[in-house]
Write an enzyme that holds these catalytic residues in place. Structure first.
Site, PDB file in Angstrom:
ATOM      1  N   TYR A 145     -26.213  24.064  17.149  1.00  0.00           N
ATOM      2  CA  TYR A 145     -26.928  22.783  17.107  1.00  0.00           C
ATOM      3  C   TYR A 145     -25.964  21.606  17.299  1.00  0.00           C
ATOM      4  O   TYR A 145     -26.175  20.761  18.173  1.00  0.00           O
ATOM      5  CB  TYR A 145     -27.659  22.655  15.768  1.00  0.00           C
ATOM      6  CG  TYR A 145     -28.514  21.416  15.647  1.00  0.00           C
ATOM      7  CD1 TYR A 145     -29.682  21.267  16.390  1.00  0.00           C
ATOM      8  CD2 TYR A 145     -28.164  20.392  14.768  1.00  0.00           C
ATOM      9  CE1 TYR A 145     -30.471  20.137  16.273  1.00  0.00           C
ATOM     10  CE2 TYR A 145     -28.950  19.260  14.634  1.00  0.00           C
ATOM     11  CZ  TYR A 145     -30.101  19.139  15.382  1.00  0.00           C
ATOM     12  OH  TYR A 145     -30.883  18.011  15.266  1.00  0.00           O
ATOM     13  N   ARG A 186     -35.357  22.254   5.115  1.00  0.00           N
ATOM     14  CA  ARG A 186     -34.744  20.944   4.876  1.00  0.00           C
ATOM     15  C   ARG A 186     -34.897  20.569   3.404  1.00  0.00           C
ATOM     16  O   ARG A 186     -35.840  20.969   2.731  1.00  0.00           O
ATOM     17  CB  ARG A 186     -35.386  19.888   5.772  1.00  0.00           C
ATOM     18  CG  ARG A 186     -35.191  20.171   7.257  1.00  0.00           C
ATOM     19  CD  ARG A 186     -35.612  18.977   8.075  1.00  0.00           C
ATOM     20  NE  ARG A 186     -36.279  19.405   9.304  1.00  0.00           N
ATOM     21  CZ  ARG A 186     -36.492  18.624  10.347  1.00  0.00           C
ATOM     22  NH1 ARG A 186     -36.088  17.372  10.311  1.00  0.00           N
ATOM     23  NH2 ARG A 186     -37.112  19.074  11.417  1.00  0.00           N
ATOM     24  N   VAL A 187     -33.971  19.752   2.945  1.00  0.00           N
ATOM     25  CA  VAL A 187     -33.863  19.541   1.505  1.00  0.00           C
ATOM     26  C   VAL A 187     -35.093  18.850   0.914  1.00  0.00           C
ATOM     27  O   VAL A 187     -35.575  19.227  -0.162  1.00  0.00           O
ATOM     28  CB  VAL A 187     -32.554  18.783   1.163  1.00  0.00           C
ATOM     29  CG1 VAL A 187     -32.551  17.373   1.735  1.00  0.00           C
ATOM     30  CG2 VAL A 187     -32.337  18.748  -0.339  1.00  0.00           C
ATOM     31  N   VAL A 188     -35.665  17.859   1.591  1.00  0.00           N
ATOM     32  CA  VAL A 188     -36.813  17.138   1.018  1.00  0.00           C
ATOM     33  C   VAL A 188     -38.015  18.067   0.902  1.00  0.00           C
ATOM     34  O   VAL A 188     -38.657  18.147  -0.161  1.00  0.00           O
ATOM     35  CB  VAL A 188     -37.159  15.891   1.858  1.00  0.00           C
ATOM     36  CG1 VAL A 188     -38.471  15.268   1.384  1.00  0.00           C
ATOM     37  CG2 VAL A 188     -36.040  14.861   1.773  1.00  0.00           C
ATOM     38  N   PHE A 191     -37.387  20.815  -1.845  1.00  0.00           N
ATOM     39  CA  PHE A 191     -37.512  20.329  -3.219  1.00  0.00           C
ATOM     40  C   PHE A 191     -38.978  20.054  -3.583  1.00  0.00           C
ATOM     41  O   PHE A 191     -39.420  20.370  -4.691  1.00  0.00           O
ATOM     42  CB  PHE A 191     -36.687  19.056  -3.414  1.00  0.00           C
ATOM     43  CG  PHE A 191     -35.198  19.281  -3.512  1.00  0.00           C
ATOM     44  CD1 PHE A 191     -34.639  20.540  -3.383  1.00  0.00           C
ATOM     45  CD2 PHE A 191     -34.338  18.208  -3.742  1.00  0.00           C
ATOM     46  CE1 PHE A 191     -33.260  20.735  -3.477  1.00  0.00           C
ATOM     47  CE2 PHE A 191     -32.962  18.396  -3.839  1.00  0.00           C
ATOM     48  CZ  PHE A 191     -32.424  19.657  -3.703  1.00  0.00           C
ATOM     49  N   ARG A 275     -20.229  17.165   3.295  1.00  0.00           N
ATOM     50  CA  ARG A 275     -20.236  16.628   1.940  1.00  0.00           C
ATOM     51  C   ARG A 275     -20.882  15.248   1.875  1.00  0.00           C
ATOM     52  O   ARG A 275     -21.459  14.886   0.857  1.00  0.00           O
ATOM     53  CB  ARG A 275     -18.787  16.516   1.416  1.00  0.00           C
ATOM     54  CG  ARG A 275     -18.082  17.830   1.181  1.00  0.00           C
ATOM     55  CD  ARG A 275     -18.586  18.560  -0.040  1.00  0.00           C
ATOM     56  NE  ARG A 275     -18.554  17.750  -1.260  1.00  0.00           N
ATOM     57  CZ  ARG A 275     -19.070  18.141  -2.414  1.00  0.00           C
ATOM     58  NH1 ARG A 275     -19.666  19.307  -2.512  1.00  0.00           N
ATOM     59  NH2 ARG A 275     -18.993  17.364  -3.480  1.00  0.00           N
ATOM     60  N   GLN A 276     -20.718  14.463   2.932  1.00  0.00           N
ATOM     61  CA  GLN A 276     -21.261  13.099   2.930  1.00  0.00           C
ATOM     62  C   GLN A 276     -21.973  12.823   4.244  1.00  0.00           C
ATOM     63  O   GLN A 276     -21.577  13.314   5.299  1.00  0.00           O
ATOM     64  CB  GLN A 276     -20.136  12.072   2.778  1.00  0.00           C
ATOM     65  CG  GLN A 276     -19.481  12.041   1.406  1.00  0.00           C
ATOM     66  CD  GLN A 276     -18.400  10.977   1.364  1.00  0.00           C
ATOM     67  OE1 GLN A 276     -17.500  10.963   2.192  1.00  0.00           O
ATOM     68  NE2 GLN A 276     -18.470  10.084   0.394  1.00  0.00           N
ATOM     69  N   ARG A 277     -23.012  12.016   4.160  1.00  0.00           N
ATOM     70  CA  ARG A 277     -23.708  11.618   5.382  1.00  0.00           C
ATOM     71  C   ARG A 277     -24.373  10.269   5.128  1.00  0.00           C
ATOM     72  O   ARG A 277     -25.255  10.160   4.291  1.00  0.00           O
ATOM     73  CB  ARG A 277     -24.736  12.693   5.748  1.00  0.00           C
ATOM     74  CG  ARG A 277     -25.360  12.588   7.124  1.00  0.00           C
ATOM     75  CD  ARG A 277     -24.378  12.506   8.247  1.00  0.00           C
ATOM     76  NE  ARG A 277     -23.505  13.639   8.436  1.00  0.00           N
ATOM     77  CZ  ARG A 277     -23.863  14.826   8.908  1.00  0.00           C
ATOM     78  NH1 ARG A 277     -25.112  15.083   9.187  1.00  0.00           N
ATOM     79  NH2 ARG A 277     -22.958  15.753   9.109  1.00  0.00           N
TER      80      ARG A 277
END
Length: 310
Positions: A145, A186-188, A191, A275-277
């Site tokens: 990707y 995906r995280v949203v 969860f 780690r960050q975005r």
């Protein structure tokens, strides 16, 4: 002015919202999708609109149609799906870009590429600005990707330089909202589905890694503004919400909004997970007069309502 607009990946999460927006603006829309991750359910409410057409097609094969503008959104965007068939993922990004650029060249049409914040990889600069080249693993499990999208950007700028094509390139940061697939990884969506079922909310790593979440209506507004920007303004340009949240903060917000009895559990961090975005959106503010207006809690309430209805 009424235009003929092609949207590849138009039955997907973002693509379907984009089709809806373009129809509301008075354009004729041809939605192209092979339904690998897209769904007819996302666009069935548009089927009775005489200005909307739907074509089942895989962009790795050439397409011969007429259009004034092309939005190239065809590609699985969730790790669960793009890692399932990594060769096809790369082909969709690279062959798909070649085919759509060739079509745009033949038609002398304006074309916009939906690129991604993943081109920055696991970034060494924070927030990410468009002039940052990224830190990407070319041989990892996410490379199909990440590198596919990077190669697509290369192709777009080579067509711009070599063939004077009118191109636009956007880099999309984490986006959420109605029409996300419940199983897309995906995280949203993960969860919310876990919280609604009172199941354990799974956080990978220590929960301190950050993401910036943009509601889909804000993103689509930015996309259309970019397409309508003056010729010669190519991007790439970041589109995302610069407000940063840890995974733990996101989980706790969703628990609160769903009144869930779920527990938070921790699992090992997957390979190459950044780690960050966080986007720098100064270019979008200056050139598109764009910035997000929907805050996280408001957007999550709408998204939770959508998943409850499903």
């Amino acid at each position: 002015m009424r235009k003929k607009v092609l949207v590849t990946g138009g039955a997907g999460f973002v693509g379907s919202h984009l089709c809806e927006k373009l129809l509301n603006l008075g354009h004729d829309v041809l939605c192209v999708d092979n339904y690998y991750t897209g769904s007819k359910e996302n666009i069935k409410h548009l089927m009775n609109d005489n200005s909307f057409e739907l074509l089942r097609h895989d962009v790795t094969f050439p397409l011969y149609i007429e259009a004034d503008e092309i939005y190239n959104f065809a590609c699985p965007a969730s790790p669960l799906y793009y890692q399932k068939d990594p060769v096809q993922t790369t082909k969709t990004s690279v062959h798909g870009a070649i085919n759509m650029l060739g079509l745009a060249k033949r038609l002398n049409a304006k074309i916009l590429q939906a690129s991604t914040s993943e081109v920055y990889g696991d970034p060494e600069v924070h927030p990410q600005t468009e002039d940052y080249w990224g830190k990407v693993n070319p041989v990892g499990i996410r490379s199909c990707y990440d590198e596919g999208k990077r190669c697509a950007e290369t192709l777009f700028f080579d067509y711009f330089r070599q063939h004077k094509l009118d191109i636009k390139v956007i880099r999309i940061f984490n986006t959420y909202g109605p029409k996300m697939q419940p199983d897309d990884g995906r995280v949203v969506s993960n969860f919310i589905i876990q919280a609604l079922g009172n199941k354990d909310i799974t956080i990978y790593g220590d929960g301190e890694q950050t993401r910036s979440f943009c509601y889909v209506s804000d993103l689509v507004d930015g996309i259309v503004r970019m397409m309508n920007s003056p010729q010669g303004f190519t991007g790439p340009i970041n589109l995302g919400n610069p407000t940063e949240y840890t995974m733990l903060e996101l989980a706790e917000t969703i628990l609160k909004l769903t009144n869930s009895k779920s527990n938070i559990v921790f699992r090992p961090l997957p390979s190459d997970d950044p780690r960050q975005r966080k986007p720098s959106i100064d270019l979008a503010k200056q050139n598109l007069d764009w910035q997000p207006s929907v805050n996280l809690e408001e957007g999550l309430i709408n998204t939770i309502r959508y998943f409850k209805s499903k």
